[in-house]
Scaffold this active site. Sequence first.
Site, PDB file in Angstrom:
ATOM      1  N   ARG A 128     -74.007  19.046  34.469  1.00 40.11           N
ATOM      2  CA  ARG A 128     -73.578  17.643  34.316  1.00 40.11           C
ATOM      3  C   ARG A 128     -73.776  17.106  32.899  1.00 40.11           C
ATOM      4  NH1 ARG A 128     -75.924  17.509  39.378  1.00 40.11           N
ATOM      5  NH2 ARG A 128     -74.325  17.537  40.976  1.00 40.11           N
ATOM      6  N   LYS A 150     -62.803  13.679  22.565  1.00 38.18           N
ATOM      7  CA  LYS A 150     -61.914  14.188  23.623  1.00 38.18           C
ATOM      8  C   LYS A 150     -62.128  15.691  23.792  1.00 38.18           C
ATOM      9  CE  LYS A 150     -57.704  11.598  23.010  1.00 38.18           C
ATOM     10  NZ  LYS A 150     -56.260  11.820  23.088  1.00 38.18           N
ATOM     11  N   GLU A 192     -51.162  16.674   9.644  1.00 39.86           N
ATOM     12  CA  GLU A 192     -52.004  15.671  10.327  1.00 39.86           C
ATOM     13  C   GLU A 192     -52.775  14.849   9.292  1.00 39.86           C
ATOM     14  OE1 GLU A 192     -52.171  14.977  13.626  1.00 39.86           O
ATOM     15  OE2 GLU A 192     -51.618  16.785  14.736  1.00 39.86           O
ATOM     16  N   LYS A 234     -60.220   8.422  11.014  1.00 45.33           N
ATOM     17  CA  LYS A 234     -60.241   8.649  12.468  1.00 45.33           C
ATOM     18  C   LYS A 234     -61.447   7.946  13.097  1.00 45.33           C
ATOM     19  CE  LYS A 234     -59.582  11.386  16.433  1.00 45.33           C
ATOM     20  NZ  LYS A 234     -59.137  12.575  17.093  1.00 45.33           N
ATOM     21  N   GLU A 244     -58.559   5.160  24.083  1.00 44.03           N
ATOM     22  CA  GLU A 244     -57.122   5.157  23.885  1.00 44.03           C
ATOM     23  C   GLU A 244     -56.396   4.059  24.637  1.00 44.03           C
ATOM     24  OE1 GLU A 244     -54.991   8.804  24.877  1.00 44.03           O
ATOM     25  OE2 GLU A 244     -54.755   9.105  22.741  1.00 44.03           O
ATOM     26  N   ARG A 248     -56.088   3.180  19.326  1.00 44.69           N
ATOM     27  CA  ARG A 248     -56.078   4.646  19.197  1.00 44.69           C
ATOM     28  C   ARG A 248     -54.664   5.217  19.318  1.00 44.69           C
ATOM     29  NH1 ARG A 248     -60.954   8.501  21.353  1.00 44.69           N
ATOM     30  NH2 ARG A 248     -60.089  10.444  20.622  1.00 44.69           N
ATOM     31  N   ASN A 252     -51.009   8.606  17.579  1.00 45.04           N
ATOM     32  CA  ASN A 252     -49.882   9.381  18.123  1.00 45.04           C
ATOM     33  C   ASN A 252     -48.629   9.282  17.258  1.00 45.04           C
ATOM     34  OD1 ASN A 252     -51.415  10.218  20.285  1.00 45.04           O
ATOM     35  ND2 ASN A 252     -50.827   8.482  21.555  1.00 45.04           N
ATOM     36  N   HIS A 255     -45.991  11.938  17.314  1.00 46.72           N
ATOM     37  CA  HIS A 255     -46.262  12.838  18.434  1.00 46.72           C
ATOM     38  C   HIS A 255     -45.264  12.724  19.582  1.00 46.72           C
ATOM     39  CE1 HIS A 255     -49.840  13.620  16.188  1.00 46.72           C
ATOM     40  NE2 HIS A 255     -50.295  14.477  17.082  1.00 46.72           N
ATOM     41  N   HIS A 259     -44.241  16.386  20.826  1.00 43.39           N
ATOM     42  CA  HIS A 259     -44.481  16.972  22.151  1.00 43.39           C
ATOM     43  C   HIS A 259     -43.179  17.471  22.772  1.00 43.39           C
ATOM     44  CE1 HIS A 259     -48.411  14.462  22.373  1.00 43.39           C
ATOM     45  NE2 HIS A 259     -48.612  15.642  21.808  1.00 43.39           N
ATOM     46  N   HIS A 272     -48.564  23.034  16.039  1.00 44.77           N
ATOM     47  CA  HIS A 272     -48.546  21.617  16.411  1.00 44.77           C
ATOM     48  C   HIS A 272     -48.253  20.692  15.222  1.00 44.77           C
ATOM     49  CE1 HIS A 272     -49.625  17.905  18.378  1.00 44.77           C
ATOM     50  NE2 HIS A 272     -50.541  17.693  17.452  1.00 44.77           N
TER      51      HIS A 272
HETATM   52  N1  NAD Z   1     -59.621  16.982  21.306  1.00 43.92           N
HETATM   53  C1  NAD Z   1     -58.773  16.432  20.474  1.00 43.92           C
HETATM   54  O1  NAD Z   1     -58.841  15.245  20.169  1.00 43.92           O
HETATM   55  C2  NAD Z   1     -57.713  17.306  19.849  1.00 43.92           C
HETATM   56  C3  NAD Z   1     -56.986  16.840  18.747  1.00 43.92           C
HETATM   57  C4  NAD Z   1     -56.060  17.701  18.160  1.00 43.92           C
HETATM   58  C5  NAD Z   1     -55.873  18.981  18.668  1.00 43.92           C
HETATM   59  N2  NAD Z   1     -56.581  19.381  19.744  1.00 43.92           N
HETATM   60  C6  NAD Z   1     -56.404  20.737  20.288  1.00 43.92           C
HETATM   61  O2  NAD Z   1     -56.753  21.656  19.287  1.00 43.92           O
HETATM   62  C7  NAD Z   1     -56.036  22.878  19.494  1.00 43.92           C
HETATM   63  C8  NAD Z   1     -55.463  23.344  18.184  1.00 43.92           C
HETATM   64  O3  NAD Z   1     -56.515  23.535  17.283  1.00 43.92           O
HETATM   65  P1  NAD Z   1     -56.333  24.219  15.853  1.00 43.92           P
HETATM   66  O4  NAD Z   1     -55.114  23.734  15.213  1.00 43.92           O
HETATM   67  O5  NAD Z   1     -57.635  24.055  15.172  1.00 43.92           O
HETATM   68  O6  NAD Z   1     -56.026  25.717  16.196  1.00 43.92           O
HETATM   69  P2  NAD Z   1     -56.829  26.900  16.924  1.00 43.92           P
HETATM   70  O7  NAD Z   1     -58.124  26.488  17.464  1.00 43.92           O
HETATM   71  O8  NAD Z   1     -55.827  27.482  17.851  1.00 43.92           O
HETATM   72  O9  NAD Z   1     -57.074  27.912  15.707  1.00 43.92           O
HETATM   73  C9  NAD Z   1     -55.973  28.496  15.064  1.00 43.92           C
HETATM   74  C10 NAD Z   1     -56.272  29.939  14.700  1.00 43.92           C
HETATM   75  O10 NAD Z   1     -57.126  29.982  13.556  1.00 43.92           O
HETATM   76  C11 NAD Z   1     -58.248  30.823  13.811  1.00 43.92           C
HETATM   77  N3  NAD Z   1     -59.333  30.280  12.991  1.00 43.92           N
HETATM   78  C12 NAD Z   1     -60.116  29.215  13.252  1.00 43.92           C
HETATM   79  N4  NAD Z   1     -60.894  28.951  12.191  1.00 43.92           N
HETATM   80  C13 NAD Z   1     -60.614  29.875  11.251  1.00 43.92           C
HETATM   81  C14 NAD Z   1     -61.083  30.101   9.938  1.00 43.92           C
HETATM   82  N5  NAD Z   1     -61.969  29.314   9.337  1.00 43.92           N
HETATM   83  N6  NAD Z   1     -60.556  31.146   9.255  1.00 43.92           N
HETATM   84  C15 NAD Z   1     -59.598  31.954   9.819  1.00 43.92           C
HETATM   85  N7  NAD Z   1     -59.108  31.765  11.048  1.00 43.92           N
HETATM   86  C16 NAD Z   1     -59.609  30.724  11.755  1.00 43.92           C
HETATM   87  C17 NAD Z   1     -58.450  30.788  15.288  1.00 43.92           C
HETATM   88  O11 NAD Z   1     -59.118  31.938  15.737  1.00 43.92           O
HETATM   89  C18 NAD Z   1     -56.997  30.722  15.787  1.00 43.92           C
HETATM   90  O12 NAD Z   1     -56.438  31.992  15.844  1.00 43.92           O
HETATM   91  C19 NAD Z   1     -54.994  22.593  20.554  1.00 43.92           C
HETATM   92  O13 NAD Z   1     -55.402  23.155  21.772  1.00 43.92           O
HETATM   93  C20 NAD Z   1     -54.994  21.071  20.657  1.00 43.92           C
HETATM   94  O14 NAD Z   1     -54.661  20.615  21.962  1.00 43.92           O
HETATM   95  C21 NAD Z   1     -57.501  18.586  20.342  1.00 43.92           C
HETATM   96 ZN    ZN Z   2     -51.706  16.052  16.730  1.00 44.51          ZN
END
Ligand code: NAD
Ligand code: ZN
Length: 386
Positions: A128, A150, A192, A234, A244, A248, A252, A255, A259, A272
């Site tokens: 929990r 999030k 971004e 942010k 949100e 917040r 988007n 976005h 999407h 993305h």
């Molecule tokens: N929680 C939130 O508010 C929020 C906001 C934006 C995105 N997200 C989520 O984040 C995800 C996307 O995250 P991302 O863009 O960071 O991509 P990711 O986590 O998919 O990483 C991209 C690739 O880079 C690699 N990698 C990570 N760090 C590295 C480094 N320092 N050097 C070399 N390779 C590295 C990873 O292994 C992966 O293959 C999505 O699932 C999205 O939904 C969440």
């Molecule tokens: Zn985004």
Amino acid sequence: MPAADKLTVERVLVRARSGSYDALCGQGALDRAHREVQRLGPFTGVFLLSSPRVWKIWGRKLRTFSQGIGVQEIVLFDDREASKHLGTVESICRQLIRCGADRRALLLALGGGVVGDVAGFAAASYLRGVSLVHVPTTVVAQVDSAIGGKTGVNLPEGKNLVGAFYPPRLVLVDPRFLRTLPDREYRSGLYEVIKYGAIVDPALFSLLERDLDKLLRRDPRTLATVISRCIRAKARVVSCDERESGLREILNFGHTLAHALESLTRYRRYLHGEAVAWGMIFCAALSETSSLARSTEVARLVRLILRVGPLPPLPRVSAAELLSAMRADKKSRRGRVRFVLAHKIGKVSVGHEPTNAQVARAWVRLQEDRLLNWPKSLTSSPRWRA
Ligand SMILES: NC(=O)c1ccc[n+]([C@@H]2O[C@H](COP(=O)([O-])OP(=O)(O)OC[C@H]3O[C@@H](n4cnc5c(N)ncnc54)[C@H](O)[C@@H]3O)[C@@H](O)[C@H]2O)c1
Ligand SMILES: [Zn+2]
């Protein structure tokens, strides 16, 4: 980890109803980890959650860091988007049980957005809720996903459909991680970054216009400045509106179209950020045609986006198909497609519902490359396939 060239670390307070936390940002943030984590404790054990890929690149370099903090166990899980599901959370929780992690354990999430979202949700649900520290290693994770609380995973029915608002106790943002990020991932994250300038920080936008080349070269000082500005942006937005409900929503920007593009191309064509880049260009076109923004402001935004690099081309779908993909998005309300639109650089407003005809006109304009007459080569170059 290689020594920091310059140890300037900024502390940004992120306010959250369920507990405020600091984001430490700058080259050398990681070198402070030991002291910072001690201040949060005591903990019965520290468990590092990461992916095989990130750990392969950074594991050896982080030996001092792990020893300093007293990491008891390293739990690795696949960080492909396809593995961002409840099964992975279950597997992490079971490993934690086997390692003896109790309610006063600390989970350290080291990786990109996928690692952060999955590990964050595991931290929110394991026994929990146990303490969580984010150590983001991608641009997206550093400026976006690690800040704001999030967490969550995907269902076969859609992205991020199960999750929790769960603030970390601390976020350690060290831009040195970005040195090893693949080029396309890096550039995708920069869109971004541009978004923050466009929605709330005109000074950041001007800085990006001036220093984009340095940023593309990953100049450490420029990176540190830009990332901490994004985090502050942010933090300001989510501190005012954690869940949100209003403000917040400006995050988007770009976005709504993004999407739809991602789902129309089955999440295979775009990273993305690239989809968000198209989304911001689309909003710029909508803002201009609805006379919300002057064409000079629109041109600044489009030009900066296009300077980052080539974008994968748009799918050849009709405006009707596009609209139906937009209506299917979980963020659309009662089938109405809502947009965040720009008034000028640094100022946007939410809740715009352009007519179908306006959306269709902007879509055709985008597909025909008529906005700003940008060179065709930007979208058709094979370089984006890298
Ligand atoms: N929680 C939130 O508010 C929020 C906001 C934006 C995105 N997200 C989520 O984040 C995800 C996307 O995250 P991302 O863009 O960071 O991509 P990711 O986590 O998919 O990483 C991209 C690739 O880079 C690699 N990698 C990570 N760090 C590295 C480094 N320092 N050097 C070399 N390779 C590295 C990873 O292994 C992966 O293959 C999505 O699932 C999205 O939904 C969440
Ligand atoms: Zn985004």
